[in-house]
Structures are given as structure tokens and as C-alpha cells.
Design an enzyme around this catalytic site. Structure first.
Site, PDB file in Angstrom:
ATOM      1  N   GLY A  20       0.818  -1.216   0.000  1.00  0.00           N
ATOM      2  CA  GLY A  20       0.000   0.000   0.000  1.00  0.00           C
ATOM      3  C   GLY A  20       0.850   1.264   0.000  1.00  0.00           C
ATOM      4  CE  LYS A 192      17.455 -11.254  11.944  1.00  0.00           C
ATOM      5  NZ  LYS A 192      18.441 -10.657  12.861  1.00  0.00           N
ATOM      6  CD  GLN A 195      16.909  -6.373  12.540  1.00  0.00           C
ATOM      7  OE1 GLN A 195      18.073  -6.730  12.426  1.00  0.00           O
ATOM      8  NE2 GLN A 195      16.124  -6.837  13.502  1.00  0.00           N
ATOM      9  N   GLY A 356     -14.350  -1.630 -20.824  1.00  0.00           N
ATOM     10  CA  GLY A 356     -13.612  -2.824 -21.198  1.00  0.00           C
ATOM     11  C   GLY A 356     -13.268  -2.818 -22.669  1.00  0.00           C
ATOM     12  CB  CYS A 383     -16.531   3.373 -21.185  1.00  0.00           C
ATOM     13  SG  CYS A 383     -15.527   3.976 -22.532  1.00  0.00           S
ATOM     14  CG  MET A 386     -23.512   4.559 -23.557  1.00  0.00           C
ATOM     15  SD  MET A 386     -23.042   6.217 -24.068  1.00  0.00           S
ATOM     16  CE  MET A 386     -22.744   5.956 -25.806  1.00  0.00           C
ATOM     17  CG  HIS A 509     -13.834   5.718 -17.972  1.00  0.00           C
ATOM     18  ND1 HIS A 509     -14.082   4.421 -17.629  1.00  0.00           N
ATOM     19  CD2 HIS A 509     -13.438   5.692 -19.264  1.00  0.00           C
ATOM     20  CE1 HIS A 509     -13.848   3.631 -18.654  1.00  0.00           C
ATOM     21  NE2 HIS A 509     -13.452   4.380 -19.663  1.00  0.00           N
ATOM     22  CD  GLU A 511     -14.740   4.747 -14.032  1.00  0.00           C
ATOM     23  OE1 GLU A 511     -15.721   5.423 -14.411  1.00  0.00           O
ATOM     24  OE2 GLU A 511     -14.144   3.937 -14.770  1.00  0.00           O
TER      25      GLU A 511
HETATM   26  N1  GLN Z   1     -13.666  -0.778 -26.181  1.00  0.00           N
HETATM   27  C1  GLN Z   1     -14.463   0.385 -26.222  1.00  0.00           C
HETATM   28  C2  GLN Z   1     -13.814   1.492 -27.036  1.00  0.00           C
HETATM   29  O1  GLN Z   1     -12.653   1.459 -27.306  1.00  0.00           O
HETATM   30  C3  GLN Z   1     -14.779   0.870 -24.820  1.00  0.00           C
HETATM   31  C4  GLN Z   1     -13.583   1.328 -24.054  1.00  0.00           C
HETATM   32  C5  GLN Z   1     -13.822   1.482 -22.567  1.00  0.00           C
HETATM   33  O2  GLN Z   1     -14.788   0.937 -22.029  1.00  0.00           O
HETATM   34  N2  GLN Z   1     -12.938   2.164 -21.879  1.00  0.00           N
HETATM   35  O3  GLN Z   1     -14.467   2.441 -27.407  1.00  0.00           O
END
Ligand code: GLN
Length: 544
Positions: A20, A192, A195, A356, A383, A386, A509, A511
Site C-alpha cells: 500500500g 528482521k 532490518q 472494457g 463506456c 454504454m 469514465h 469514476e
Molecule cells: N472498447 C471500447 C472502445 O474502445 C470501450 C472502451 C472502454 O470501455 N474504456 O471504445
């Protein structure tokens, strides 16, 4: 006017990885900000890739994207979530980037007559980047990736070693994160490994000033004295970094251990009194949730929580906004394809499909989206989430047979998701997506507007494909509301279903911009909708 003295904190790690270090560095930033200091961060990653953009999430975990569109290490996400800093390409360097810069200078003829060497050319390049980032702040926190003893980290460690000579002891401090394991059979903590780790650091010329000892149990005074003696570190600079249930507790633990006092004493810097009111209140809320909600995340990397770091944090923040604990149920999309895991989907109060790449698992994700749409379960798509919602609606509502994205089927007839023109020209895959912050105009009278309460927002991107505007009318006729748009290029940013309690998906994104003290509006509203769904279900299932 005299130039402001630059001050640096170098954070290294020893014994094992995954202790961490990023959270430790972020927490140091937090406690210094809470004493009124201005700070920034820099992370050095010892691998040779220019950035983590083309790496598999199994290798690297999440790729964090900054406002300026740099694909960076996930630790930068921790830095931004724990503090008020806004980071850019100057805050993350890999070995690859450093060498690239030196080699380009060599080709240009900048070093004519010289043999280019690790010391001094590579180390000077590293030092220049550090000095550059520290220009406008009181303190720069520099984290060296990897573990002391790795071959790859040596040039970075050598560079920071030299900086004490360049800037003096009052302006450079070395903080080493180490591990004090608890051995069950002996019922003892062992010093240890610490150390040995410090010994390795000292062999390359770095004497740590402060040790952060990651441990399961409280470290006794005697044990601290022992560590102090063997590692040549004053006893009040041996800090216990005990395991805690919430990462957001770490700054407070450090503060109670006296870490901020020690840092400002060593850096000889004046600060105001520490002010932890907001952070303590946040922790109170985290520790005392008034209920819970279950979110099903349908993804491909469900075994690897590190690849959804910002996402799980943002959901957690959404829960903080409503004083509830968010339980995450990771659902493997490839299992849904084989009709397994449906029960997990049924247990979820809200369903989320994250970003993804590639076609593995997409049919499982589409199945989950269909389930959410038909059963009126809150759905949040991000992303790829959607793009797949668009495909699901195209196939099952607009009846566009086999509609798809050209990412999965380059010759599909109904290419509802398609490449932008300029993406068709792209040859090099590194750093060439639509990346970073873009403005988005929000339609009034939409769920998006309810969440943001603003007509102009800005969010970060990382994708190549977009909604194909050719199909917009057809979708509108079938109840899809295009509630967010990047006006300049007429690109779809947010879609919603009009006749659904909460079905919202965005091309960006969100997030990446959520913080515990400032939960992201879309996550806040998604959790709210999921809580309402849970309540509605409880009332329907309640005994008469
Ligand atoms: N694969 C998709 C694109 O390239 C979505 C990318 C993502 O979800 N970050 O548009």
C-alpha cells in the site's frame, strides 16, 4: 525576493510489494494538506513501457486517466481521491518515458561529444522531472514504484540519493514503507525483514529518516526501540501502519502516530495546526452505515479487483452520500453466457457494466443489461457499458437484427457503435484513444441533469468507439433520451431510457473524478435508485 526553497519527500517500499505504498503516499499528502501545506505527487514506475495504456489489466491493474489524457498508474487515483491535487502527464514517469526523452535528446545532438550513461544522464533526467514538479508547491511527494532491491528501480533510487547532496537534509526526507509480519506459531511480530530492507537501502546510500511499518498488530514500544536501533532511525520516526478496514482511515492513523509532526520537524517547515474535522466526520460516516445496498458488477476481470479500483471506490463514495454500505457482487460475464451466475444478478439492487476492451464476455454483459431493462432494475453503464446498452436496445427494442459495434464485428450491418473518422487513421495503438477531459452539455429534464444540476460538465474519456449518430432517430422513437452531448463534435455522451426507474449510461469514465468527500453525482444517484429498488422489493415481499 528569494526563491522559495523546494522540499521533497521520497517514498520507497521494501520487503514485499502490495503493502500500500500508493495509499501511504496519498495519506502523507492528505495530512500535509490538512496542515495547510500545498503539495503535489510524482510516481516513478520502473517498467519500460511508456505508459500502462497498452498493458493487460492482469499485469497492471486499472489504468488511471488524468484530465490532460495521460494514461497513468492507479496510484495517481489514490493521490487525487485523498487530496485536492489535480494531476497531469508530469506526475507519472516510467523508465520507458525517461529513456525516450534522453534518447531523443541524444539524437538531436544535445549531448554532442559525450557517452550517454545511466549516471549522470538518466539520473539527471529523473532529477529534472522531480525539480520541475516541485516548482509551485510547499512539498512534493515522490513515490518510487517497485521494491528496494529490484534491478529496475536502481536509477531512480540513485537519483533521489543524489538529491540530498543537491538540496540538503532539511529539504529532502526519505520515508520507507516496510513490513513487520506477525508469525502465528511464535505469536510474535518479526523485525528482521525490516532490518534487511533498510540494510539494502543503506547499501545504495540512502538512510531512511522515517519508517512506516505495515503490520497486523500494534507495534510495542520495545519493538519500536529495536527497529530504531537496528535501522538507525530515531524511535519517534518508527510509525505503525496498522491494517485498517477502510483505506480512508490511514491518514488519521498516521496523524495519531505523529507522522505529520515528524515530517514538518525534519523539513523545518512552518504550518498551521492540523485540521482533521472533515476527514474525521467522513470516517464516522464510513464506520456507521445505516443499511446496505448490493451492486452487481458484470465484468471480465472479476477476479482482479485492482482493475476496477476507481470504480469500486466511486461506488463506495456513492454509498457514503446516503450513509449506506455498498456491497459489491462481481459477476463473471463469461459465466452469464453459460447461463450461470444468474442468481447473483437477481440478488443485485443495481447492475453496472464497466469499461472494457475486446469481445470476450460481451454476450453475458448484454444479457445482464437486458435483465436490468426488462426487470426495471437500476442500470448504470460506463463506456463499454454504454456501448453494450446501445447494442442491447438496438437488438431487442429497435429490432435491428445482430446490431453490434465494429469493434466486435467490423462488417456488421447495423453498426450502432462505430469508429470515429480520425480513429480510422490510427496506426500506433499507444496513447491514441479519445483520452482525457471533454466538455459535455446536459439536457434539462433528464436524470443526468437531476444528478449534475448543471448544463455544462466535463468528464474524462478513454475509448476509440462512439455511438453512430445515423441511428439516433430510431433510438429516440424507441424511448431513448440522448441526455449528454459533446457539442463540438456532436458525439453522444449519455443515454437514458425514459420509461425506466434508472437506466443511464455514459461514454466517459465518471469514476475517475469521484472523491470520498465529494461523491460523484452519477454514482450518488445510481446508489439512490438502487436503494429505492431495494426498498420497493422489501415492501412487495413483506408478509401481509
Ligand atoms: N472498447 C471500447 C472502445 O474502445 C470501450 C472502451 C472502454 O470501455 N474504456 O471504445
Amino acid at each position: 525576493m528569494t526563491k522559495k526553497q523546494q522540499k521533497f519527500i521520497f517514498v520507497t517500499g521494501g520487503v514485499i510489494s502490495s503493502l500500500g505504498k500508493g495509499i501511504a503516499a496519498a495519506s502523507i499528502g492528505n495530512i500535509l494538506e490538512n496542515r495547510g501545506l500545498t503539495i503535489t505527487f510524482q510516481k516513478f514506475d520502473p517498467y519500460i513501457n511508456i505508459d500502462p495504456g497498452t498493458m493487460n489489466p492482469f499485469q497492471h491493474g486499472e489504468v488511471y486517466v488524468t484530465e490532460d489524457g495521460t494514461e497513468t498508474d492507479l496510484d495517481l487515483g489514490h493521490y487525487e481521491r485523498f487530496t485536492n491535487v489535480s494531476l497531469s502527464k508530469l506526475n507519472n514517469y516510467t523508465t520507458g518515458k525517461i529513456y525516450y526523452s534522453v534518447i531523443s535528446k541524444e539524437r538531436r545532438g544535445d549531448y554532442l561529444g559525450n557517452t550517454i550513461q545511466v549516471v549522470p544522464h538518466i539520473t539527471n533526467e529523473i532529477k529534472e522531472k522531480i525539480v520541475e514538479i516541485a516548482k509551485n508547491v510547499d512539498v512534493a511527494i515522490i513515490e518510487i514504484g517497485g521494491t528496494v532491491g529490484d534491478i529496475e528501480s536502481l536509477p531512480f533510487l540513485e537519483a533521489i540519493r543524489q538529491m540530498r547532496n543537491d538540496f540538503g537534509a532539511e529539504n529532502t526526507i526519505y520515508i520507507h514503507l516496510t513490513y513487520v509480519p506477525y508469525i502465528q506459531s511464535a505469536d510474535e511480530l518479526k523485525t528482521k525483514p525490516t532490518q534487511h530492507s533498510v540494510k539494502q537501502l543503506r547499501e545504495i546510500g540512502i538512510q531512511p529518516d522515517i519508517l512506516l511499518c505495515r503490520t497486523e498488530k500494534e507495534i510495542s514500544k520495545e519493538m519500536k526501540e529495536k527497529i530504531s536501533l537496528f535501522c538507525n532511525v530515531p524511535v519517534d520516526a518508527v510509525i505503525t501502519a496498522r491494517d485498517v478496514p477502510s483505506i480512508y482511515e490511514v491518514p488519521l492513523i498516521f496523524h495519531h502516530e505523529g507522522l505529520d509532526d515528524k515530517i514538518i520537524e525534519l523539513l523545518n517547515i512552518w504550518t498551521r495546526k492540523p485540521e482533521f474535522k472533515e476527514w474525521t466526520a467522513l470516517l464516522e460516516r464510513i464506520k456507521n452505515p445505516q443499511g446496505n445496498v448490493t451492486i452487481g458488477i458484470v465484468g471480465k476481470y472479476v477476479d482482479l479487483k485492482e482493475s476496477y479500483k476507481s470504480l469500486s471506490e466511486a461506488l463506495f463514495h456513492g454509498g457514503i452520500a446516503h450513509n449506506v454500505k455498498v456491497k459489491l457482487e462481481y459477476i463473471d460475464a463469461t459465466l452469464l453466457e453459460k447461463n450461470k451466475g444468474i442468481n447473483k444478478l437477481k440478488k443485485a439492487d443495481g447492475i453496472l457494466v464497466p469499461g472494457g476492451f475486446g469481445d470476450r464476455g460481451i454476450d453475458g454483459k448484454i444479457k445482464a443489461i437486458k435483465y436490468a431493462r426488462e426487470h426495471r432494475i437500476p442500470y448504470f453503464g460506463i463506456c463499454l457499458g454504454m456501448q453494450l446498452a446501445v447494442i442491447e436496445i438496438a437488438r431487442n427494442v429497435c429490432k435491428l437484427k445482430n446490431a453490434s459495434s465494429t469493434e466486435f464485428n467490423p462488417r456488421c450491418e447495423y453498426n450502432v457503435i462505430d469508429l470515429m473518422e480520425e480513429q480510422k487513421e490510427v496506426k500506433d495503438l499507444g496513447g491514441s484513444m479519445r483520452l482525457g477531459a471533454y466538455p459535455c452539455k446536459i439536457l434539462k429534464n433528464s436524470k443526468a441533469y437531476e444528478a449534475y444540476e448543471d448544463e455544462m460538465i466535463s468528464e474524462r474519456h478513454r475509448h476509440r468507439y462512439e455511438f453512430n449518430n445515423k441511428f439516433k432517430d430510431d433510438f429516440t422513437k424507441h424511448g431513448v433520451l440522448f441526455s449528454g452531448r459533446y457539442v463540438q463534435r456532436n458525439l453522444v455522451e449519455i443515454i437514458e431510457l425514459e420509461d425506466h426507474p434508472f437506466f443511464l449510461a455514459c461514454q466517459f469514465h465518471p469514476e475517475l473524478k469521484s472523491k470520498p468527500l465529494n461523491p460523484h453525482p452519477l454514482f450518488r444517484t445510481f446508489i439512490k435508485a438502487s436503494l429505492e429498488q431495494k426498498k420497493a422489493l422489501l415492501t412487495t415481499n413483506a408478509p401481509p
